[in-house]
Design a protein around this motif. Structure first.
Motif, PDB file in Angstrom:
ATOM      1  N   GLU A  36     -58.192   6.949  26.839  1.00  0.00           N
ATOM      2  CA  GLU A  36     -57.402   7.329  25.660  1.00  0.00           C
ATOM      3  C   GLU A  36     -58.338   7.846  24.553  1.00  0.00           C
ATOM      4  N   SER A  45     -45.600   8.355  20.995  1.00  0.00           N
ATOM      5  CA  SER A  45     -44.980   7.064  21.329  1.00  0.00           C
ATOM      6  C   SER A  45     -45.012   6.074  20.166  1.00  0.00           C
ATOM      7  N   GLU A 348     -40.602  15.916  25.235  1.00  0.00           N
ATOM      8  CA  GLU A 348     -39.976  16.267  23.958  1.00  0.00           C
ATOM      9  C   GLU A 348     -39.398  15.028  23.276  1.00  0.00           C
ATOM     10  N   CYS A 353     -37.066   7.010  26.240  1.00  0.00           N
ATOM     11  CA  CYS A 353     -36.064   6.724  27.271  1.00  0.00           C
ATOM     12  C   CYS A 353     -36.642   6.916  28.683  1.00  0.00           C
TER      13      CYS A 353
HETATM   14  C1  LIG Z   1     -39.845  11.985  15.440  1.00  0.00           C
HETATM   15  C2  LIG Z   1     -39.673  11.621  16.896  1.00  0.00           C
HETATM   16  C3  LIG Z   1     -38.532  10.933  17.294  1.00  0.00           C
HETATM   17  C4  LIG Z   1     -38.360  10.610  18.651  1.00  0.00           C
HETATM   18  N1  LIG Z   1     -37.258   9.872  19.032  1.00  0.00           N
HETATM   19  C5  LIG Z   1     -37.110   9.557  20.343  1.00  0.00           C
HETATM   20  C6  LIG Z   1     -35.995   8.788  20.759  1.00  0.00           C
HETATM   21  O1  LIG Z   1     -35.162   8.351  19.969  1.00  0.00           O
HETATM   22  N2  LIG Z   1     -35.846   8.528  22.101  1.00  0.00           N
HETATM   23  C7  LIG Z   1     -36.749   8.986  23.019  1.00  0.00           C
HETATM   24  O2  LIG Z   1     -36.557   8.759  24.215  1.00  0.00           O
HETATM   25  N3  LIG Z   1     -37.841   9.686  22.641  1.00  0.00           N
HETATM   26  C8  LIG Z   1     -38.034   9.986  21.330  1.00  0.00           C
HETATM   27  N4  LIG Z   1     -39.107  10.729  20.946  1.00  0.00           N
HETATM   28  C9  LIG Z   1     -39.985  11.303  21.981  1.00  0.00           C
HETATM   29  C10 LIG Z   1     -41.036  10.334  22.470  1.00  0.00           C
HETATM   30  O3  LIG Z   1     -41.678   9.729  21.387  1.00  0.00           O
HETATM   31  C11 LIG Z   1     -42.047  11.120  23.337  1.00  0.00           C
HETATM   32  O4  LIG Z   1     -41.381  11.924  24.278  1.00  0.00           O
HETATM   33  C12 LIG Z   1     -42.955  10.145  24.086  1.00  0.00           C
HETATM   34  O5  LIG Z   1     -43.516   9.222  23.197  1.00  0.00           O
HETATM   35  C13 LIG Z   1     -44.048  10.913  24.824  1.00  0.00           C
HETATM   36  O6  LIG Z   1     -44.911   9.977  25.424  1.00  0.00           O
HETATM   37  P1  LIG Z   1     -46.254  10.451  26.118  1.00  0.00           P
HETATM   38  O7  LIG Z   1     -46.889   9.249  26.690  1.00  0.00           O
HETATM   39  O8  LIG Z   1     -45.942  11.601  27.020  1.00  0.00           O
HETATM   40  O9  LIG Z   1     -47.113  11.108  24.946  1.00  0.00           O
HETATM   41  P2  LIG Z   1     -47.875  10.446  23.711  1.00  0.00           P
HETATM   42  O10 LIG Z   1     -47.210   9.240  23.193  1.00  0.00           O
HETATM   43  O11 LIG Z   1     -48.136  11.547  22.741  1.00  0.00           O
HETATM   44  O12 LIG Z   1     -49.230   9.949  24.358  1.00  0.00           O
HETATM   45  C14 LIG Z   1     -50.248  10.804  24.790  1.00  0.00           C
HETATM   46  C15 LIG Z   1     -51.570  10.091  24.557  1.00  0.00           C
HETATM   47  O13 LIG Z   1     -52.595  10.864  25.172  1.00  0.00           O
HETATM   48  C16 LIG Z   1     -53.741  10.815  24.353  1.00  0.00           C
HETATM   49  N5  LIG Z   1     -54.559  11.977  24.695  1.00  0.00           N
HETATM   50  C17 LIG Z   1     -54.303  13.285  24.404  1.00  0.00           C
HETATM   51  N6  LIG Z   1     -55.261  14.078  24.909  1.00  0.00           N
HETATM   52  C18 LIG Z   1     -56.149  13.266  25.536  1.00  0.00           C
HETATM   53  C19 LIG Z   1     -57.345  13.508  26.239  1.00  0.00           C
HETATM   54  N7  LIG Z   1     -57.836  14.755  26.407  1.00  0.00           N
HETATM   55  N8  LIG Z   1     -58.037  12.443  26.735  1.00  0.00           N
HETATM   56  C20 LIG Z   1     -57.544  11.171  26.591  1.00  0.00           C
HETATM   57  N9  LIG Z   1     -56.407  10.898  25.910  1.00  0.00           N
HETATM   58  C21 LIG Z   1     -55.700  11.927  25.408  1.00  0.00           C
HETATM   59  C22 LIG Z   1     -53.174  10.846  22.935  1.00  0.00           C
HETATM   60  O14 LIG Z   1     -54.114  10.325  22.003  1.00  0.00           O
HETATM   61  C23 LIG Z   1     -51.935   9.979  23.086  1.00  0.00           C
HETATM   62  O15 LIG Z   1     -52.181   8.625  22.781  1.00  0.00           O
HETATM   63  C24 LIG Z   1     -39.331  11.015  19.596  1.00  0.00           C
HETATM   64  C25 LIG Z   1     -40.504  11.656  19.161  1.00  0.00           C
HETATM   65  C26 LIG Z   1     -40.675  11.955  17.822  1.00  0.00           C
HETATM   66  C27 LIG Z   1     -41.950  12.622  17.400  1.00  0.00           C
END
Ligand SMILES: Cc1cc2nc3c(=O)[nH]c(=O)nc-3n(C[C@H](O)[C@H](O)[C@H](O)COP(=O)(O)OP(=O)(O)OC[C@H]3O[C@@H](n4cnc5c(N)ncnc54)[C@H](O)[C@@H]3O)c2cc1C
Length: 390
Positions: A36, A45, A348, A353
């Motif tokens: 991370e 997240s 997105e 969820c």
């Molecule tokens: C305002 C808002 C409201 C939302 N509301 C909802 C909701 O009500 N319900 C719902 O289902 N979803 C909701 N979402 C969407 C949800 O938050 C995201 O779709 C989800 O958190 C994505 O998770 P992820 O693990 O893919 O990405 P992230 O949580 O962005 O995690 C990616 C991680 O990878 C790390 N990273 C990036 N590049 C590298 C690298 N090169 N090397 C190592 N680490 C790296 C980052 O630091 C980060 O910690 C919302 C989002 C926002 C912004």
């Protein structure tokens, strides 16, 4: 015959998707390294609302995935893994105009066809069900079987339950390829190149650079507000209030143009703390600041739907950046041409969820099991990757 060696996995990104993939891989016997850049839940997240919801999904693959996603939350809650972190509650979708009522009616039909229990409230029944609703609201569709979860709590719980140590401050700079570019040999970090049998790319917005997916993966900022506590008003709202405009703001997710226009889709979520979370915007940009016009507009919209909120103080504004895809569907699957790389990103506004489900799908792919939902619509191979070379 000698003992089978334990298989190893490197997961890139400790958001909800990476945490869930690590949890399920560890549970099925993999030794897991979770790398991370910053800290767990430091991306989207940790800056989201937490609707675990089918209500706003487009009919088809996303609605089917969300049904499986909600069911998995229930399963993990029952098993104890997510005990206390999933709050069951309905979504109350509301229409203010005749045109919105028609859109909502159509959407309620699609939800019912997908097997979701929906209930339509109008007139006195609507006021009885949602006492704080504004007089101008014409109709509500209550979507049953939904829930809420706080992203960072889910991330931390899954990491802990999987017994996975997160390697913080460990950005992955690039993938090192092997076998003529048909497999990943390792990930290049400040500690050198780290090797494993299988690699999971769950880096949210950071995935674009590692995969050469600029233009396919796009940042989409969302601004959110949090009010003071108001326990009596909070309990009178027994579900998340979602304006029909939210559906419309989400519907632009898959549009091919890079619209710079800010879209608003109002959600008023009664939190377990007695506070209300009010959201949100959709803006095709990557910064995580708040601005007064957005705050003002969200408050105006919220007061129009629920005037009693005027008694409360606004105590916090924050923003997060969603990772959207060009066609509005996430990427879940093997990266084209790289046999030991599984991609899970581009969720997105649906990743809270779908995150746990994505993690279990990754584990099913990694172990050669049949994925529990059809992954064809989410195949990363639908986009051409500009791959890096070792
Ligand atoms: C305002 C808002 C409201 C939302 N509301 C909802 C909701 O009500 N319900 C719902 O289902 N979803 C909701 N979402 C969407 C949800 O938050 C995201 O779709 C989800 O958190 C994505 O998770 P992820 O693990 O893919 O990405 P992230 O949580 O962005 O995690 C990616 C991680 O990878 C790390 N990273 C990036 N590049 C590298 C690298 N090169 N090397 C190592 N680490 C790296 C980052 O630091 C980060 O910690 C919302 C989002 C926002 C912004």
């Amino acid at each position: 015959m000698g003992r089978r060696q334990q298989k190893s996995a490197i997961v890139v990104g400790a958001g909800i998707v990476g945490a869930a993939a690590s949890y399920f891989l560890a549970r099925s016997g993999f030794s897991v390294r979770l790398l991370e850049t910053v800290a767990p839940a430091s991306g989207a997240s940790g800056a989201a609302d937490g609707a675990v919801s089918v209500a706003s999904k487009r009919p088809g693959a996303m609605m089917d995935a969300a049904l499986a996603g909600v069911a998995l939350y229930r399963e993990l809650e029952r098993e104890g893994v997510l005990a206390g972190l999933f709050t069951p509650r309905p979504t109350l979708m509301v229409a203010e105009t005749e045109a919105e009522s028609a859109v909502l009616d159509g959407h309620a039909g699609a939800l019912a066809n997908a097997g979701v229990t929906v209930e339509r409230h109008v007139g006195a029944a609507l006021r009885a069900r949602i006492p704080a609703i504004a007089p101008g609201v014409r109709m509500a569709v209550e979507v049953h079987g939904e829930g809420h979860a706080i992203g960072y709590q889910i991330v931390n719980r899954l990491i802990e339950a999987g017994g996975v140590a997160v390697e913080r401050a460990c950005p992955v700079h690039r993938l090192a390829l092997a076998f003529g570019g048909t497999a990943v040999d390792g990930v290049v970090t400040d500690q050198g190149t780290l090797h494993a049998d299988i690699f999971i790319l769950a880096a949210g917005a950071g995935s674009a650079a590692l995969l050469g997916l600029d233009g396919v993966l796009r940042p989409r900022k969302g601004q959110l507000l949090v009010t003071d506590r108001a326990p009596a008003l909070n309990v009178s709202l027994h579900g998340s209030l979602m304006s029909c405009g939210y559906l419309l703001s989400k519907a632009t997710t898959g549009t091919p143009d890079r619209s710079t226009e800010r879209r608003y889709g109002l959600v008023i979520d009664p939190l377990r703390t007695g506070q209300f979370l009010i959201g949100g915007t959709r803006e095709d940009r990557a910064d995580s600041g708040n601005d007064l016009p957005a705050v003002q507009r969200l408050l105006t919209d919220a007061l129009r739907l629920m005037p009693a909120l005027a008694q409360l103080r606004l105590i916090r504004a924050f923003a997060g950046v969603r990772t959207a895809t060009a066609d509005g569907l996430p990427l879940i699957g093997r990266a084209a041409g790289l046999q030991n790389l599984i991609v899970a990103t581009g969720f997105e506004g649906d990743g809270i969820c779908l995150g746990p489900l994505a993690g279990r799908l990754v584990q099913q792919m990694a172990t050669g099991a049949t994925p529990e939902i059809d992954l064809a619509p989410f195949d990363p191979g639908r986009f051409a990757l500009r791959r890096q070379d070792a």
